[in-house]
Design an enzyme around this catalytic site. Structure first.
Site, PDB file in Angstrom:
ATOM      1  N   SER A  16       0.642  -0.860   0.204  1.00  0.00           N
ATOM      2  CA  SER A  16       0.636   0.122  -0.223  1.00  0.00           C
ATOM      3  C   SER A  16       0.714   1.568   0.210  1.00  0.00           C
ATOM      4  O   SER A  16       2.096   1.470   0.666  1.00  0.00           O
ATOM      5  CB  SER A  16      -0.440   0.137   1.005  1.00  0.00           C
ATOM      6  OG  SER A  16      -1.736   1.171   1.167  1.00  0.00           O
ATOM      7  N   LYS A  57     -14.296  -4.190   6.537  1.00  0.00           N
ATOM      8  CA  LYS A  57     -14.823  -2.473   6.240  1.00  0.00           C
ATOM      9  C   LYS A  57     -16.367  -2.859   6.223  1.00  0.00           C
ATOM     10  O   LYS A  57     -17.178  -1.579   7.023  1.00  0.00           O
ATOM     11  CB  LYS A  57     -14.766  -1.736   4.202  1.00  0.00           C
ATOM     12  CG  LYS A  57     -14.104  -1.389   3.956  1.00  0.00           C
ATOM     13  CD  LYS A  57     -13.731  -1.532   2.288  1.00  0.00           C
ATOM     14  CE  LYS A  57     -12.804  -0.500   1.725  1.00  0.00           C
ATOM     15  NZ  LYS A  57     -12.620  -0.196   0.323  1.00  0.00           N
ATOM     16  N   ASN A  81     -14.563   2.910   5.736  1.00  0.00           N
ATOM     17  CA  ASN A  81     -12.890   2.285   5.336  1.00  0.00           C
ATOM     18  C   ASN A  81     -12.717   3.924   6.280  1.00  0.00           C
ATOM     19  O   ASN A  81     -11.331   3.623   5.755  1.00  0.00           O
ATOM     20  CB  ASN A  81     -13.040   3.295   4.048  1.00  0.00           C
ATOM     21  CG  ASN A  81     -12.623   4.804   3.738  1.00  0.00           C
ATOM     22  OD1 ASN A  81     -13.235   4.915   4.182  1.00  0.00           O
ATOM     23  ND2 ASN A  81     -11.919   4.844   3.004  1.00  0.00           N
ATOM     24  N   ASP A 125     -14.405   6.279   0.300  1.00  0.00           N
ATOM     25  CA  ASP A 125     -14.932   5.658  -0.921  1.00  0.00           C
ATOM     26  C   ASP A 125     -15.374   6.228  -1.733  1.00  0.00           C
ATOM     27  O   ASP A 125     -14.859   6.468  -3.028  1.00  0.00           O
ATOM     28  CB  ASP A 125     -14.721   4.241  -0.562  1.00  0.00           C
ATOM     29  CG  ASP A 125     -13.459   3.369   0.149  1.00  0.00           C
ATOM     30  OD1 ASP A 125     -12.316   3.724   0.478  1.00  0.00           O
ATOM     31  OD2 ASP A 125     -13.575   2.217   0.851  1.00  0.00           O
ATOM     32  N   GLY A 171     -19.242  -5.930  -2.228  1.00  0.00           N
ATOM     33  CA  GLY A 171     -19.082  -5.750  -0.641  1.00  0.00           C
ATOM     34  C   GLY A 171     -18.858  -3.808  -0.564  1.00  0.00           C
ATOM     35  O   GLY A 171     -19.322  -3.068  -1.542  1.00  0.00           O
ATOM     36  N   GLY A 172     -17.865  -3.648   0.346  1.00  0.00           N
ATOM     37  CA  GLY A 172     -17.744  -2.015   0.644  1.00  0.00           C
ATOM     38  C   GLY A 172     -17.764  -1.810  -0.615  1.00  0.00           C
ATOM     39  O   GLY A 172     -17.420  -0.566  -0.629  1.00  0.00           O
ATOM     40  N   TYR A 229      -5.322  -1.235  -6.901  1.00  0.00           N
ATOM     41  CA  TYR A 229      -3.989   0.160  -7.265  1.00  0.00           C
ATOM     42  C   TYR A 229      -2.769  -0.580  -6.847  1.00  0.00           C
ATOM     43  O   TYR A 229      -1.777   0.322  -6.790  1.00  0.00           O
ATOM     44  CB  TYR A 229      -4.262   0.885  -7.482  1.00  0.00           C
ATOM     45  CG  TYR A 229      -4.158   1.695  -5.618  1.00  0.00           C
ATOM     46  CD1 TYR A 229      -2.939   2.391  -4.648  1.00  0.00           C
ATOM     47  CD2 TYR A 229      -4.331   1.762  -4.416  1.00  0.00           C
ATOM     48  CE1 TYR A 229      -2.479   1.868  -4.059  1.00  0.00           C
ATOM     49  CE2 TYR A 229      -4.264   2.034  -2.795  1.00  0.00           C
ATOM     50  CZ  TYR A 229      -3.122   2.165  -2.719  1.00  0.00           C
ATOM     51  OH  TYR A 229      -2.834   2.214  -1.386  1.00  0.00           O
ATOM     52  N   GLY A 241      -7.159   2.663 -10.477  1.00  0.00           N
ATOM     53  CA  GLY A 241      -7.496   2.097  -9.778  1.00  0.00           C
ATOM     54  C   GLY A 241      -6.459   4.085  -7.956  1.00  0.00           C
ATOM     55  O   GLY A 241      -6.930   3.646  -6.820  1.00  0.00           O
TER      56      GLY A 241
END
Length: 281
Positions: free
Chosen positions: A16, A72, A93, A108, A134-135, A226, A247
Site C-alpha cells: 500500500s 469494511k 473505510n 471511498d 462488498g464495501g 491500485y 485505481g
C-alpha cells in the site's frame, strides 16, 4: 508540533502507498504524522480478531485507522457513531478515535466520484455495471449514482449480497436507477462502462473479473485495485482500445478525505496526486 499515529488494517496490504502519501502530506501541513501497516494475513488475524485489534489500537494511542478488505463491513457494529454516508453504504473505510469514541466514516465513495469525474467527465451519466457488492462495490455505486449515473447494475458471486447492495443504493437513489443482476454479458450489453470493485487483480488475487471476450472497445473500464496499478483488466482494456480509469485516482482521493477526517486539515489534493504519481512512476 501536532502529532498523529494512524494505521491501515486489511489483508495483503504490504504494498500500500497510503502510508507514504499520508506521512508526506502530514509533513507538508506541518504535522508529525506516523502511519503503520497492519496486514491481517501476515499477522494471522481474521474478522473475529477485529474487536481486539480496535481495542489495542485505542489503548496504544492511535488517532485513527483506515480499514480495507475484508473488514469494511465487519467493523460497523464495533463503532460508536457512523456518518450518514457510511450508514447508507453499510461500510466504513476510516475510523477516527476521538474522546474515547470510535467514529466511522466513508471516503471511498467520494474518492471514487472525484477520481472518475477527473478521468471521464463526459461519462458521469452513463449506465454502468459494478462487479462486487462488498464495501468497495457499494462505495463505487454510491459515487456513480451521486454524480448522476443513469443506472448501476450490481453483480456479485453472492447473489444475496448483490441484492442487499442494490436495495441499499436504491433506498437513496430510487429503484429505477439500481438493479442486482446475475448475467454479466447481458448487463454489459446494456451499459457503457464496467467497474471492477472486487479484489481480483490485486497482489495475491491474480486474474480479471471481466472475461476477456466481454471487454469490448466501446466500453470504458475502471478498476479500484491500485497495487498493482496496471492490473490484468487494465492492461487488457488498454489493448482493446477502451478508455480506462485505474485505481490510482480513487486511492489518492479517498486518502484526501481520510486525511481531513483524521486531522481536521484540508490537504492539497493536487500535491497528493503528484506524490502518488512519483511513487508509482
Amino acid at each position: 508540533m501536532t502529532s498523529y499515529v494512524l494505521g491501515l488494517v486489511g489483508e495483503d496490504i504490504s504494498a500500500s502507498l497510503t502510508p507514504a502519501m499520508q506521512e508526506r502530506e502530514g509533513r507538508e501541513c506541518g504535522l508529525q504524522l506516523s502511519y503503520r501497516i497492519i496486514d491481517a494475513r501476515m499477522l494471522g488475524l481474521g474478522v473475529d480478531d477485529l474487536p481486539d485489534l480496535l481495542d489495542w489500537a485505542q489503548r496504544l494511542g492511535f488517532d485513527g485507522l483506515n480499514v480495507t478488505h475484508p473488514f469494511k463491513q465487519a467493523v460497523l457494529p464495533l463503532l460508536d457513531e457512523l456518518s450518514d454516508d457510511a450508514a447508507d453504504l453499510g461500510a466504513v473505510n476510516t475510523v477516527v478515535f476521538r474522546d474515547g469514541r470510535r467514529l466511522g466514516r466513508n471516503t471511498d465513495w467520494s474518492g471514487y466520484g472525484a477520481a472518475f469525474r477527473n478521468a471521464l467527465p463526459d461519462a458521469v451519466h452513463d449506465r454502468v455495471v459494478v462487479l462486487g457488492a462488498g464495501g468497495a462495490g457499494a462505495a463505487v455505486g454510491y459515487g456513480l449514482l451521486d454524480q448522476g449515473a443513469q443506472h448501476v447494475a450490481v453483480l456479485d458471486t453472492d447473489a444475496d449480497r448483490a441484492h442487499d447492495c442494490a436495495v441499499r443504493l436504491a433506498k437513496r437513489y430510487g429503484d429505477e436507477r439500481v438493479s442486482a443482476v446475475s448475467d454479466l454479458a447481458g448487463a454489459l450489453a446494456d451499459a457503457q462502462g464496467v467497474v471492477n470493485a472486487t479484489p481480483t487483480g490485486m497482489n495475491g488475487h491474480p486474474g480479471t473479473a471481466v472475461p476477456r471476450e466481454l471487454v469490448a472497445p466501446d466500453l470504458w473500464v475502471s478498476d479500484v485495485v491500485y497495487f498493482p496499478l496496471e492490473t490484468e483488466l487494465v492492461r487488457l482494456a488498454r489493448d482493446r482500445g477502451c478508455r480506462v480509469v485505474t485505481g490510482g485516482g480513487m486511492a489518492v482521493h479517498q486518502a484526501v478525505g481520510a486525511f481531513e477526517c483524521f486531522t481536521g486539515r484540508v490537504p492539497d489534493a493536487d500535491r497528493m496526486s503528484r506524490h502518488f504519481a512519483e511513487l508509482t512512476a
